[in-house]
Design a protein around this motif. Structure first.
Motif, short mmCIF file in Angstrom:
data_model
loop_
_atom_site.label_atom_id
_atom_site.label_comp_id
_atom_site.label_asym_id
_atom_site.label_seq_id
_atom_site.Cartn_x
_atom_site.Cartn_y
_atom_site.Cartn_z
N ILE A 190 0.87 -1.18 0.00
CA ILE A 190 0.00 0.00 0.00
C ILE A 190 0.90 1.23 0.00
CG2 ILE A 190 -1.74 1.30 1.27
CD1 ILE A 190 -2.62 -1.39 2.47
N GLY A 191 0.76 2.04 -1.00
CA GLY A 191 1.56 3.25 -1.08
C GLY A 191 2.11 3.43 -2.48
N MET A 192 2.91 4.49 -2.61
CA MET A 192 3.47 4.81 -3.91
C MET A 192 4.92 5.23 -3.73
SD MET A 192 0.32 6.92 -5.55
CE MET A 192 0.49 6.37 -7.24
N MET A 193 5.67 5.17 -4.83
CA MET A 193 7.06 5.61 -4.79
C MET A 193 7.41 6.34 -6.07
SD MET A 193 9.14 2.07 -5.01
CE MET A 193 8.09 0.68 -5.31
N ARG A 194 8.34 7.25 -5.92
CA ARG A 194 8.82 8.04 -7.04
C ARG A 194 9.87 7.25 -7.81
NH1 ARG A 194 8.22 13.61 -6.44
NH2 ARG A 194 8.84 13.57 -8.62
N ALA A 195 10.28 7.77 -8.96
CA ALA A 195 11.22 7.08 -9.84
C ALA A 195 12.52 6.75 -9.12
CB ALA A 195 11.50 7.92 -11.08
N LYS A 196 13.03 7.66 -8.32
CA LYS A 196 14.29 7.42 -7.61
C LYS A 196 14.21 6.18 -6.73
CE LYS A 196 17.60 9.71 -4.59
NZ LYS A 196 17.94 10.94 -3.86
N GLN A 197 13.09 5.99 -6.06
CA GLN A 197 12.90 4.82 -5.21
C GLN A 197 12.74 3.54 -6.04
OE1 GLN A 197 9.58 6.95 -3.51
NE2 GLN A 197 10.44 6.62 -1.45
N VAL A 198 12.02 3.64 -7.16
CA VAL A 198 11.84 2.48 -8.04
C VAL A 198 13.20 2.04 -8.58
CG1 VAL A 198 10.85 1.67 -10.22
CG2 VAL A 198 9.49 3.11 -8.69
N LEU A 199 14.03 3.00 -8.94
CA LEU A 199 15.34 2.68 -9.53
C LEU A 199 16.25 1.92 -8.57
CD1 LEU A 199 15.87 5.95 -11.54
CD2 LEU A 199 15.46 3.66 -12.46
N GLU A 200 16.00 2.02 -7.27
CA GLU A 200 16.77 1.27 -6.29
C GLU A 200 16.42 -0.22 -6.32
OE1 GLU A 200 16.12 3.12 -2.51
OE2 GLU A 200 17.11 4.97 -3.11
N LEU A 201 15.29 -0.56 -6.94
CA LEU A 201 14.80 -1.94 -6.95
C LEU A 201 14.96 -2.66 -8.29
CD1 LEU A 201 11.44 -1.29 -5.07
CD2 LEU A 201 13.55 -2.22 -4.10
N VAL A 202 15.19 -1.90 -9.35
CA VAL A 202 15.23 -2.50 -10.69
C VAL A 202 16.65 -2.44 -11.27
CG1 VAL A 202 12.80 -2.01 -11.17
CG2 VAL A 202 14.54 -0.32 -11.78
N PRO A 203 16.95 -3.36 -12.17
CA PRO A 203 18.31 -3.44 -12.73
C PRO A 203 18.54 -2.60 -13.97
CG PRO A 203 17.07 -5.33 -13.45
CD PRO A 203 16.15 -4.52 -12.54
N PHE A 204 17.87 -1.45 -14.06
CA PHE A 204 18.06 -0.57 -15.21
C PHE A 204 17.97 0.88 -14.75
CE2 PHE A 204 13.88 -2.68 -15.40
CZ PHE A 204 13.03 -1.63 -15.12
N GLY A 205 18.29 1.79 -15.65
CA GLY A 205 18.37 3.21 -15.33
C GLY A 205 17.09 3.97 -15.60
N ARG A 206 17.16 5.27 -15.36
CA ARG A 206 16.01 6.17 -15.47
C ARG A 206 15.41 6.17 -16.87
NH1 ARG A 206 13.63 10.23 -12.81
NH2 ARG A 206 15.07 10.31 -11.08
N ALA A 207 16.24 6.30 -17.90
CA ALA A 207 15.70 6.35 -19.27
C ALA A 207 14.98 5.05 -19.61
CB ALA A 207 16.82 6.61 -20.27
N SER A 208 15.54 3.92 -19.21
CA SER A 208 14.90 2.63 -19.48
C SER A 208 13.61 2.48 -18.69
CB SER A 208 15.85 1.48 -19.15
OG SER A 208 16.95 1.49 -20.02
N LEU A 209 13.58 2.98 -17.47
CA LEU A 209 12.36 2.92 -16.66
C LEU A 209 11.22 3.59 -17.40
CD1 LEU A 209 10.80 2.46 -13.99
CD2 LEU A 209 11.72 4.66 -13.22
N TRP A 210 11.44 4.79 -17.90
CA TRP A 210 10.39 5.51 -18.61
C TRP A 210 10.04 4.84 -19.94
CZ3 TRP A 210 7.31 8.59 -16.16
CH2 TRP A 210 7.75 9.19 -14.98
N LYS A 211 11.05 4.33 -20.64
CA LYS A 211 10.80 3.65 -21.92
C LYS A 211 9.98 2.39 -21.69
CE LYS A 211 13.77 0.98 -24.17
NZ LYS A 211 15.01 0.56 -24.82
#
Length: 76
Positions: free
Chosen positions: A15-36
Motif C-alpha cells: 500500500i503506497g506509492m514511490m517516485r522514480a528514484k525509489q523504483v530505480l533502487e529496486l530495478v536493474p536498469f536506469g532512469r531512461a529505461s524505466l520511462w521507456k
C-alpha cells in the motif's frame, strides 16, 4: 536478483506509492529505461499524482518484480 534486492522487495509495503528514484533502487536498469519500459508496457505505468509529479503504485512494482523472478526461475 541479489539478497539485498529481495529484502527491499519484501520490506516494501504494497500500500503506497514511490517516485522514480525509489523504483530505480529496486530495478536493474536506469532512469531512461524505466520511462521507456513504462511507456511500452514492459513495466507498470506511473500514476500522475499532481501536475508534474508521477509515482508508481508499490503493489504494481512488487507484482512486476515477482513476475520477473518467477520467469527467471522457470528458465533455470
Amino acid at each position: 536478483m541479489t539478497t539485498k534486492d529481495t529484502n527491499q522487495t519484501t520490506d516494501l509495503n504494497p500500500i503506497g506509492m514511490m517516485r522514480a528514484k525509489q523504483v530505480l533502487e529496486l530495478v536493474p536498469f536506469g532512469r531512461a529505461s524505466l520511462w521507456k519500459f513504462a511507456k511500452n508496457g514492459q513495466f507498470p505505468a506511473p500514476i500522475r499524482v499532481t501536475g508534474g509529479i508521477t509515482a508508481w503504485r508499490n503493489a504494481d512494482v512488487i507484482a512486476w518484480l515477482e513476475a520477473q523472478s518467477a520467469a527467471n526461475d522457470a528458465e533455470v
